[in-house]
Write an enzyme that holds these catalytic residues in place. Structure first.
Site, PDB file in Angstrom:
ATOM      1  N   GLY A  67      32.207 -27.367  66.983  1.00 41.90           N
ATOM      2  CA  GLY A  67      32.437 -27.245  65.556  1.00 41.90           C
ATOM      3  C   GLY A  67      33.802 -26.687  65.204  1.00 41.90           C
ATOM      4  N   HIS A 132      31.758 -43.454  48.158  1.00 43.70           N
ATOM      5  CA  HIS A 132      32.690 -44.571  48.299  1.00 43.70           C
ATOM      6  C   HIS A 132      34.151 -44.115  48.252  1.00 43.70           C
ATOM      7  CE1 HIS A 132      33.963 -44.650  44.042  1.00 43.70           C
ATOM      8  NE2 HIS A 132      32.727 -44.250  43.798  1.00 43.70           N
ATOM      9  N   GLY A 180      30.146 -22.033  51.578  1.00 44.91           N
ATOM     10  CA  GLY A 180      28.860 -22.676  51.355  1.00 44.91           C
ATOM     11  C   GLY A 180      28.400 -22.601  49.912  1.00 44.91           C
TER      12      GLY A 180
END
Length: 214
Positions: A67, A132, A180
């Site tokens: 990570g 997208h 977060g």
């Protein structure tokens, strides 16, 4: 017999990658963890043998399952002569019109939409939505549950914490950390920490911030 698959890193993220890769193959005995730590060599972790990184041959497939964005980049430079493997969990939905570069991981339940671009060694963790025309540059780490709007751009080596929401067309600079649960409504410059709803820049990134994020 077919190629051997090596997952560099036998930690928590490595085990997640193994779970996704093993569900995509019919012969899991060809999957190994690779590591530099002598204390791990020849151990079995979750039923998978750990071998020395020196075992990785030129005809093998390698995935860097760490990570830490900077460490992933360092290892990519070290193993630049190896064949890098991208791993997509079978439950992930990845558009055939998305562009996925080498060494990426797309976790369980994640969605990568049409026109999205994932650079080298990008991590898209569990149940994240990459909409997208989003651009994730090299070594970006997207934590579980992140949702982006369309046409978001995230600069190389940035870290997006669990449950973040990035509104459409925002840009995150390189090597930044988004805490977060943040809701990002405007652009964030490079090399900073930002969090909150709406997200605000609170300081420049420090080594301590990176250790906490990872």
């Amino acid at each position: 017999m077919g190629s051997k698959y090596y997952i560099f890193g036998a930690g928590a993220h490595g085990r997640v990658v193994y779970h996704s890769l093993s569900r995509s193959l019919d012969d899991n005995e060809r999957i190994f963890y690779a590591d530099d730590s002598r204390s791990l060599i020849d151990r079995m972790i979750s039923g998978v043998r750990v071998v020395s990184a020196s075992n990785i041959g030129l005809d093998s497939l390698l995935h860097l399952a760490l990570g830490n964005n900077m460490l992933r980049k360092t290892l990519a430079d070290r193993f630049k002569d190896k064949k890098m493997l991208s791993v997509e969990d079978p439950s992930a939905v990845v558009s055939s019109c998305a562009s996925i570069q080498e060494g990426c991981f797309i976790g369980p339940g994640s969605i990568v939409q049409v026109g999205a671009f994932l650079g080298r060694h990008v991590i898209v963790n569990t149940s994240s939505v990459i909409e997208h025309d989003v651009i994730l540059e090299d070594y970006v780490n997207i934590c579980p549950g992140v949702v982006t709007g369309g046409r978001v751009k995230i600069g190389s080596s940035s870290f997006i914490g669990p449950g973040c929401v990035l509104l459409g067309r925002v840009t995150i600079g390189c090597s930044s950390i988004i805490g977060g649960g943040a809701v990002v409504t405007r652009d964030v410059p490079e090399g900073v920490v930002a969090y909150g709803n709406p997200a605000k820049v609170v300081r420049y990134v420090t080594d301590e911030d990176w250790s906490r994020a990872l």
